[in-house]
Design a protein around this motif. Structure first.
Motif, PDB file in Angstrom:
ATOM      1  N   GLY A 105     114.750 -60.608  22.286  1.00 34.56           N
ATOM      2  CA  GLY A 105     114.112 -60.931  21.005  1.00 34.56           C
ATOM      3  C   GLY A 105     115.074 -60.761  19.840  1.00 34.56           C
ATOM      4  N   CYS A 157     111.169 -60.189  16.625  1.00 33.07           N
ATOM      5  CA  CYS A 157     110.501 -60.665  17.849  1.00 33.07           C
ATOM      6  C   CYS A 157     110.651 -59.628  18.966  1.00 33.07           C
ATOM      7  N   ARG A 185     104.644 -65.658  24.028  1.00 39.00           N
ATOM      8  CA  ARG A 185     105.919 -66.174  23.486  1.00 39.00           C
ATOM      9  C   ARG A 185     106.643 -67.023  24.529  1.00 39.00           C
ATOM     10  N   TYR A 244     110.366 -68.236  25.366  1.00 37.44           N
ATOM     11  CA  TYR A 244     111.794 -68.040  25.081  1.00 37.44           C
ATOM     12  C   TYR A 244     112.562 -69.233  25.647  1.00 37.44           C
ATOM     13  N   VAL A 255     112.540 -68.724  19.983  1.00 37.70           N
ATOM     14  CA  VAL A 255     111.245 -68.284  20.514  1.00 37.70           C
ATOM     15  C   VAL A 255     110.103 -69.001  19.780  1.00 37.70           C
ATOM     16  N   THR A 314     106.062 -68.727  19.249  1.00 34.37           N
ATOM     17  CA  THR A 314     104.951 -67.768  19.431  1.00 34.37           C
ATOM     18  C   THR A 314     103.616 -68.480  19.228  1.00 34.37           C
TER      19      THR A 314
END
Ligand code: SAM
Length: 313
Positions: free
Chosen positions: A81, A97, A238, A240, A310, A312
């Motif tokens: 993150g 994050c 999330r 990635y 990322v 969300t």
């Protein structure tokens, strides 16, 4: 850097994708020989199965480990993150994050090149604690996460339909000590919730994090399947992403990429260069936050540019 050195760099950069194709081509004879030795004649007669076996050989043994080495400095911080707008945060920058956690879906796990990054994020009491292959930095950040009390990984589903990759993936899971946490899903993402295709089921809305590393270029029908994957994420979940995408920055690089793409999928297991993956992800459904961008180290002559970040939900 002098003009001469910069020109040489640009020429080398522009030619490197062709070299990549050449290296892949050089793996074909060995793949065929191996299949003959193993008496897997049916694979030789099926173009799709032969392509998978060839790609397994090329990616698992040569391309993947090199890309792993090169991309780790972006992908590991991504999973921690610690990226913003496509760049890796500096040591003293505060991350907005959290790291990967909870139930994780690794899409297109391949030969398991990133499996050794997961142990440092595993929740206490859920199996592996650390992996000898992961760098000390990853272990240190894992320790920081534990002490900050954030929830760790409880389960990873590694979705990988190419069975030629499974032996290496299995070895990577064992090396990382993740046998109790990491489960191989032997089908494509389009069959994830079809219990007639594999002996398990992942429910929509049950996944905390999706990890996709260089795989959305290879999945069929990306608009439909990325929208489907979005539905597996919980609210607040999330995604990635580290993916290569269509060139957007100059007409000549777009043209050059299109030319490369005429040959690319035939040599690289069906991978497509000109996908607008960021756009497809953005349009997959409503997102609470999107923090994605092109890594700043990528120069103007990058024919295979990436997005890192990322999403969300
Ligand atoms: C370029 S490889 C990347 C593998 C791995 N993420 C890595 O970085 O080493 C792309 C992977 O996506 C997988 N793939 C292809 N179609 C897929 C699908 N429908 N669902 C899930 N994965 C798929 C391929 O089998 C391949 O292993």
């Amino acid at each position: 850097m002098s003009l001469l050195a910069r020109t040489a760099d640009a020429i080398a950069g522009l030619l490197s994708p062709w070299l990549f194709l050449g290296v892949s081509a050089s793996c074909l004879p060995r793949t065929v020989l191996n299949l003959l030795r193993e008496r897997r004649f049916a694979v030789l007669l099926s173009p799709r199965a032969l392509r998978d076996a060839w790609f397994g050989e090329f990616w698992g043994r040569i391309a993947g480990p090199n890309i792993r080495l090169n991309a780790a400095e972006r992908v590991v911080p991504l999973l921690e993150g610690r990226t913003a707008a496509g760049r890796v945060l500096l040591e003293d920058e505060v991350s907005a994050c959290p790291p990967v956690a909870g139930v994780v879906l690794e899409v297109g796990a391949g030969s398991g090149l990133w499996v050794d990054v997961f142990p440092s994020f595993v929740a206490e009491g859920f199996g592996a604690v650390s992996s000898p292959e992961a760098g000390t930095d990853v272990r240190r950040r894992g320790a920081q996460r534990s002490s900050s009390g954030s929830k760790g990984i409880t389960r990873v589903y590694g979705v990988e339909p190419n069975r030629d990759q499974h032996p290496s993936l299995r070895k990577a899971i064992a090396r990382a000590g993740l046998e109790d946490v990491y489960r191989i899903v032997p089908v494509g993402i389009e069959e994830l919730d079809d219990s007639s295709k594999w002996d398990g089921r992942v429910e929509k809305g049950s996944v905390d994090c999706i990890v996709s590393i260089l795989c959305l270029c290879s999945i069929p029908d990306p608009e439909k399947n990325i929208r489907e994957l979005y539905r597996y994420l919980k609210k607040g979940g999330r995604w990635y992403v580290y993916e290569h995408v269509r060139c957007e920055y100059s007409w000549y690089m777009r043209l050059y990429q299109r030319l490369l793409n005429v040959f690319w999928p035939h040599f690289i297991g069906g991978c497509l260069l000109c996908r607008q993956t960021e756009k497809t992800l953005r349009e997959a459904g409503p997102w609470e936050k999107i923090d994605v961008g092109q890594p700043p180290i990528e120069p103007w002559y990058q024919a295979v540019p990436h997005i890192l970040g990322v999403f969300t939900k």
